[in-house]
Design an enzyme around this catalytic site. Structure first.
Site, short mmCIF file in Angstrom:
data_model
loop_
_atom_site.label_atom_id
_atom_site.label_comp_id
_atom_site.label_asym_id
_atom_site.label_seq_id
_atom_site.Cartn_x
_atom_site.Cartn_y
_atom_site.Cartn_z
N SER A 1 4.79 11.19 -7.01
CA SER A 1 6.14 11.82 -6.88
C SER A 1 6.54 11.69 -5.21
CB SER A 1 6.03 13.27 -7.37
OG SER A 1 7.05 13.77 -6.96
N ALA B 1 7.52 9.02 -3.53
CA ALA B 1 7.05 7.64 -2.95
C ALA B 1 8.44 6.89 -2.81
CB ALA B 1 6.40 6.86 -3.73
N LYS C 1 10.35 5.93 -5.69
CA LYS C 1 10.88 5.24 -7.15
C LYS C 1 12.24 5.24 -7.45
CE LYS C 1 8.01 7.66 -9.47
NZ LYS C 1 7.23 8.36 -8.26
N SER D 1 4.02 7.43 -14.14
CA SER D 1 3.11 6.59 -15.11
C SER D 1 1.61 6.41 -14.21
CB SER D 1 3.69 5.48 -15.50
OG SER D 1 4.41 4.56 -14.60
#
Length: 181
Positions: free
Chosen positions: A22, A24, A26, A94
């Site tokens: 979380s 990072a 994405k 994930s």
């Protein structure tokens, strides 16, 4: 003309799976890539882990089993879209490597992107203070703190977001996916 393995085929979808902690980057990278591909006329959809959890996985908790179920649901939807020619961008923590491998193995033209930033960087980026609360023991089952995050050992692309800009990340993604920069 012969296409290489990672070049998009006309009428063939693909799944680009962004994984990482979380904060990072994405969703930031996936959103920027989505905008660029849309501008180029590519049929593209973004499946954000938070949105999917809210709409398709409501009621799931954060146990390993529930997280795996959420990832499998995202993979199922991504696969359906990709089979119809859509480039699907999945932005989801994930956290478990085995589940990611399992899901990616079922998808057409999968690309695993490890969006990587050290814990101290994602903690600094966390405007809600969730990492600090998790580090203080106030939030149980927090990935990267009290629950594991199993980083990909051989991702198709590894982006260190503490070292590159969003624009550079998108350039690398476009080049890797065969769209040119």
């Amino acid at each position: 003309m012969t296409a290489t393995l990672n070049q998009p085929q006309v009428g063939t979808g693909r799944v680009v799976w962004f994984t990482g902690l979380s904060g990072a980057g994405k969703s930031t990278l996936a959103s920027a890539l989505h905008a660029e591909l849309t501008a180029r006329g590519v049929a593209v959809e973004l499946l954000d882990g938070d949105a999917v959890r809210e709409n398709l996985s409501k009621g799931l908790g954060f146990s390993k089993q529930d997280r795996d179920t959420n990832v499998r649901r995202i993979g199922f939807v991504a696969g359906l879209l990709a089979k119809h020619g859509v480039t699907v961008l999945v932005s989801a923590i994930s956290p478990y490597a085995e589940t990611r491998r399992e899901v990616l193995s079922t998808l057409p033209n999968p690309t695993e992107v490890f969006v990587d930033a050290p814990l101290e960087v994602v903690t600094e980026r966390d405007v809600k203070g969730l990492y600090l609360r998790a580090l203080a023991g106030e939030i149980p089952h927090f990935t990267g703190v009290s629950d594991p995050y199993e980083a990909p050992q051989n991702p198709d692309l590894h982006l260190r977001t503490d070292r590159i800009s969003v624009e550079e990340g998108v350039r690398q993604l476009l080049a890797h996916l065969g769209y040119g920069a």
